[in-house]
Structure formats: structure tokens, C-alpha cells
Design an enzyme around this catalytic site. Structure first.
Site, PDB file in Angstrom:
ATOM      1  N   ASP A  28      35.265 -17.675 -20.832  1.00  0.00           N
ATOM      2  CA  ASP A  28      35.515 -18.972 -21.471  1.00  0.00           C
ATOM      3  C   ASP A  28      34.361 -19.468 -22.336  1.00  0.00           C
ATOM      4  O   ASP A  28      34.530 -19.758 -23.515  1.00  0.00           O
ATOM      5  CB  ASP A  28      35.931 -20.021 -20.442  1.00  0.00           C
ATOM      6  CG  ASP A  28      34.810 -20.459 -19.501  1.00  0.00           C
ATOM      7  OD1 ASP A  28      33.974 -19.616 -19.106  1.00  0.00           O
ATOM      8  OD2 ASP A  28      34.784 -21.648 -19.137  1.00  0.00           O
ATOM      9  N   THR A  29      33.164 -19.561 -21.788  1.00  0.00           N
ATOM     10  CA  THR A  29      32.051 -20.086 -22.582  1.00  0.00           C
ATOM     11  C   THR A  29      31.562 -19.068 -23.611  1.00  0.00           C
ATOM     12  O   THR A  29      31.023 -19.450 -24.651  1.00  0.00           O
ATOM     13  CB  THR A  29      30.871 -20.514 -21.691  1.00  0.00           C
ATOM     14  OG1 THR A  29      30.416 -19.386 -20.924  1.00  0.00           O
ATOM     15  CG2 THR A  29      31.274 -21.657 -20.758  1.00  0.00           C
ATOM     16  N   TYR A  86      38.342  -8.262 -15.318  1.00  0.00           N
ATOM     17  CA  TYR A  86      39.698  -8.762 -15.101  1.00  0.00           C
ATOM     18  C   TYR A  86      40.699  -7.920 -15.887  1.00  0.00           C
ATOM     19  O   TYR A  86      40.372  -7.315 -16.907  1.00  0.00           O
ATOM     20  CB  TYR A  86      39.826 -10.247 -15.461  1.00  0.00           C
ATOM     21  CG  TYR A  86      39.663 -10.605 -16.914  1.00  0.00           C
ATOM     22  CD1 TYR A  86      40.768 -10.699 -17.761  1.00  0.00           C
ATOM     23  CD2 TYR A  86      38.410 -10.883 -17.448  1.00  0.00           C
ATOM     24  CE1 TYR A  86      40.631 -11.056 -19.085  1.00  0.00           C
ATOM     25  CE2 TYR A  86      38.260 -11.240 -18.777  1.00  0.00           C
ATOM     26  CZ  TYR A  86      39.375 -11.326 -19.596  1.00  0.00           C
ATOM     27  OH  TYR A  86      39.222 -11.683 -20.915  1.00  0.00           O
ATOM     28  N   ASN A 160      37.486 -27.221 -17.343  1.00  0.00           N
ATOM     29  CA  ASN A 160      38.060 -25.886 -17.136  1.00  0.00           C
ATOM     30  C   ASN A 160      38.256 -25.560 -15.653  1.00  0.00           C
ATOM     31  O   ASN A 160      37.608 -24.667 -15.107  1.00  0.00           O
ATOM     32  CB  ASN A 160      37.164 -24.840 -17.803  1.00  0.00           C
ATOM     33  CG  ASN A 160      37.959 -23.903 -18.691  1.00  0.00           C
ATOM     34  OD1 ASN A 160      39.185 -23.949 -18.726  1.00  0.00           O
ATOM     35  ND2 ASN A 160      37.263 -23.050 -19.416  1.00  0.00           N
ATOM     36  N   ARG A 162      39.604 -24.043 -12.391  1.00  0.00           N
ATOM     37  CA  ARG A 162      40.285 -22.848 -11.893  1.00  0.00           C
ATOM     38  C   ARG A 162      40.153 -22.844 -10.375  1.00  0.00           C
ATOM     39  O   ARG A 162      39.141 -22.415  -9.811  1.00  0.00           O
ATOM     40  CB  ARG A 162      39.654 -21.583 -12.490  1.00  0.00           C
ATOM     41  CG  ARG A 162      39.738 -21.505 -14.002  1.00  0.00           C
ATOM     42  CD  ARG A 162      41.167 -21.400 -14.502  1.00  0.00           C
ATOM     43  NE  ARG A 162      41.221 -21.289 -15.960  1.00  0.00           N
ATOM     44  CZ  ARG A 162      41.352 -22.314 -16.793  1.00  0.00           C
ATOM     45  NH1 ARG A 162      41.424 -23.552 -16.301  1.00  0.00           N
ATOM     46  NH2 ARG A 162      41.412 -22.120 -18.094  1.00  0.00           N
ATOM     47  N   LYS A 220      41.944 -33.455 -24.168  1.00  0.00           N
ATOM     48  CA  LYS A 220      42.929 -32.543 -24.752  1.00  0.00           C
ATOM     49  C   LYS A 220      44.245 -32.662 -23.986  1.00  0.00           C
ATOM     50  O   LYS A 220      44.252 -33.024 -22.810  1.00  0.00           O
ATOM     51  CB  LYS A 220      42.391 -31.116 -24.724  1.00  0.00           C
ATOM     52  CG  LYS A 220      41.149 -30.935 -25.593  1.00  0.00           C
ATOM     53  CD  LYS A 220      40.550 -29.546 -25.486  1.00  0.00           C
ATOM     54  CE  LYS A 220      39.858 -29.323 -24.162  1.00  0.00           C
ATOM     55  NZ  LYS A 220      39.172 -28.012 -24.093  1.00  0.00           N
ATOM     56  N   GLY A 222      47.270 -30.325 -24.080  1.00  0.00           N
ATOM     57  CA  GLY A 222      48.214 -29.222 -24.115  1.00  0.00           C
ATOM     58  C   GLY A 222      48.951 -29.064 -25.426  1.00  0.00           C
ATOM     59  O   GLY A 222      50.132 -28.725 -25.449  1.00  0.00           O
ATOM     60  N   ALA A 252      42.844 -20.212 -26.571  1.00  0.00           N
ATOM     61  CA  ALA A 252      43.198 -21.358 -27.419  1.00  0.00           C
ATOM     62  C   ALA A 252      42.240 -22.524 -27.197  1.00  0.00           C
ATOM     63  O   ALA A 252      41.690 -23.094 -28.150  1.00  0.00           O
ATOM     64  CB  ALA A 252      44.635 -21.790 -27.147  1.00  0.00           C
ATOM     65  N   ASP A 254      39.269 -22.504 -25.709  1.00  0.00           N
ATOM     66  CA  ASP A 254      37.878 -22.124 -25.996  1.00  0.00           C
ATOM     67  C   ASP A 254      37.607 -22.154 -27.495  1.00  0.00           C
ATOM     68  O   ASP A 254      36.549 -22.606 -27.943  1.00  0.00           O
ATOM     69  CB  ASP A 254      37.587 -20.719 -25.452  1.00  0.00           C
ATOM     70  CG  ASP A 254      37.873 -20.595 -23.960  1.00  0.00           C
ATOM     71  OD1 ASP A 254      37.697 -21.587 -23.247  1.00  0.00           O
ATOM     72  OD2 ASP A 254      38.260 -19.488 -23.538  1.00  0.00           O
TER      73      ASP A 254
END
Length: 297
Positions: A28-29, A86, A160, A162, A220, A222, A252, A254
């Protein structure tokens, strides 16, 4: 201008047909650093701060990061650990993931407080996320947050969330609030905040970050209209523009962050920066994978 992005870049495996797998790198980062590098002036510096191993795939990862024009001077190398990994399953443009990251080298990125201080020194912006916090032990989270609080740079934070990376929702929410407390810019996603904090509206989300001490907040939504709060205290309803049918939604958010932050660093107002973020993400979701070539932007 110098930006430091903090977190984990992983080995990515995606299906290539008949039992074959295609290898790439993403996280992500790191994805945000990739788009910051693509969109910021050539004389700007974008550094990535993480920890990798001494193995061949770690060396390939370092070569990949450096080859993209992203600085590797803040990356340490662990003697025994390796990068996380992953695998991707793609269906109708949406991806699901299977992870192997419990013993990744990136979990040691905050082992040395002096190294963090040195890397943050002279930065204009430091960027991190809830995933950055999640992969660390509680003690190392405290070390990272202390270094961010002491940094003279502005700090940007994407929550973020998770849940699979945390022991439970309560722990995750507690550390997200702690992360927000050291940030100047917050980029939360309303769907996640509503799910885990019970927020009834984006304004509730924004007010929580405002209460934590964040001066610039962009909630944000969606792909829907966003709520912004400028450092001057103005509240803005911000249109997302035309919706795009995605090929692949990975990266998207990120890439939006990369577009938004690059515009803000260049002096753009919040509304203009949001449009830059949307334009960037719109290009990215029309390509497979989290990272598209810089010239495609």
C-alpha cells in the site's frame, strides 16, 4: 521537496495460466510512493523506508525500487528475514488475496529509533498507513509514532484498516486513533470507518480525526462524493466526477493518495488535488495490477 513513505513492499504472485505465476512487487505505502515519484517533479526526492532481507529476492526488490527512481537509502536489511508474499485471485475486476507475511523483514522497520530520526530529518512529508502500524509489534508502533511526532515534516496518514492483521477490531481502532494523533493530513475511507467505528456519516469520521488533532482531512467515499476539511477550517463537498468501469481496482486508493498528495505538495488547493487523485486512480484501474508504468500517467 522530499517525501518519505513508510511500510511494507511485498512479493506479489498473480496467475499466468496453466499453473504458472507472474512475480511482481507491491504494497500500500509503496504503491503511493510509486505514484508520487511518477507525478512529482524530477528534482523531487521520494524515499521508501522499510526493511528487507539478505536473500536474492530482497536484492531484486531493492533493484526494482531503485529502478523506479525511488530512494533506497532508508531501507535496512535483516540478517535472517525475507520479504512478505501474497497471491492474487482475480474475478470480475475485483481481487482477493492470500498472504504470507507473519515473519517478514518489514516487521523490523522500526527497530532502530535513530535510523527513523535520520530518515525523517529533512523530509517535507512523511506518509504511513494503518497497515504500517499493523505489521509492527506494539512496542515498535510506539517507536514509530514517537519518531513521526518528533519529525519536523508534515505527516500524512491513511487508516487503511485490515482486520486480519490485528488481534481484533478494538485493538485496530485504538491504534488507528493513535496514528491519527501524530498526523497533519488524514485520508480515511468512510466505508471502513463506518464498519469499525460505527460512523453514521462522513462528517462523523472527519470530526473524530479533527478531535485527534489532524488539520487536513479528506474522507474518501468509495468513488462517491468526498468530504474535505482544509487546514484553514473550511468544509468542502467534493465531487468524484465520472465513474469508470474498472479492469482491476487494485491500487485505486493508493494511487489516489499519490495524486492527491503530489498536487498538495505542488501548492494545489484541496478541490484541485482531489481531481488529480481521481484522474490518477482512473488511469490505474483501467490497467491490470497495482502499479502501472509511469509514462501511462
Amino acid at each position: 521537496m522530499r517525501v518519505v513513505s513508510v511500510g511494507e513492499c511485498m512479493v506479489e504472485l498473480s496467475g499466468a495460466g496453466q499453473g504458472l505465476w507472474r512475480q511482481a512487487f507491491a504494497g500500500d505505502t509503496f504503491n503511493t510512493a510509486w505514484y508520487l515519484r511518477a507525478l512529482m517533479p524530477k528534482d523531487a526526492t521520494v524515499d521508501y523506508l522499510t526493511c528487507v532481507g539478505q536473500d536474492a529476492i530482497s536484492t531484486a526488490l531493492l533493484d526494482f525500487i531503485g529502478g523506479a527512481g525511488i530512494g533506497t537509502g532508508c531501507i535496512t536489511r535483516h540478517p535472517t528475514r525475507a520479504p512478505g508474499l501474497y497471491m492474487i485471485d482475480l474475478k470480475d475486476g475485483e481481487r482477493s488475496f492470500t498472504y504470507w507475511r507473519d515473519s517478514s523483514a518489514a516487521r523490523c522497520l522500526a527497530d532502530d529509533p535513530a535510523h527513523l530520526a535520520q530518515c525523517f530529518d529533512g523530509a517535507d512529508l512523511v506518509y504511513f498507513s494503518g497497515i504500517t502500524l499493523a505489521i509492527l509489534t506494539p512496542e515498535r508502533r510506539e517507536v514509530l509514532l514517537a519518531a513521526l511526532k518528533a519529525a519536523k515534516a508534515k505527516v500524512a496518514f491513511d487508516s487503511n484498516m485490515r482486520l486480519r492483521l490485528w488481534s481484533g477490531a478494538a485493538e485496530m481502532c485504538d491504534w488507528i486513533v493513535k496514528g491519527a494523533a501524530v498526523a497533519d493530513i488524514a485520508l480515511p475511507s468512510f466505508d471502513e470507518e463506518a464498519q469499525y467505528f460505527g460512523d453514521a456519516a462522513p462528517r462523523v469520521t472527519a470530526d473524530r480525526y479533527l478531535g485527534a488533532g489532524v488539520s487536513e482531512i479528506l474522507v474518501k467515499n468509495g468513488g462517491g462524493d468526498m468530504l474535505g476539511r482544509t487546514p484553514r477550517g473550511e468544509w468542502l463537498d467534493l465531487s468524484c466526477g465520472e465513474r469508470i468501469q474498472p479492469v482491476d481496482t487494485t491500487g485505486a486508493g493508493d494511487s489516489f493518495n499519490g495524486g492527491y498528495l503530489s498536487a498538495r505538495l505542488a501548492g494545489a488547493g484541496m478541490a484541485e488535488a482531489v481531481q488529480k487523485g481521481h484522474a490518477t486512480a482512473g488511469r490505474v484501474i483501467c490497467h491490470p495490477g497495482a502499479l502501472i508504468p509511469h509514462d501511462a500517467l
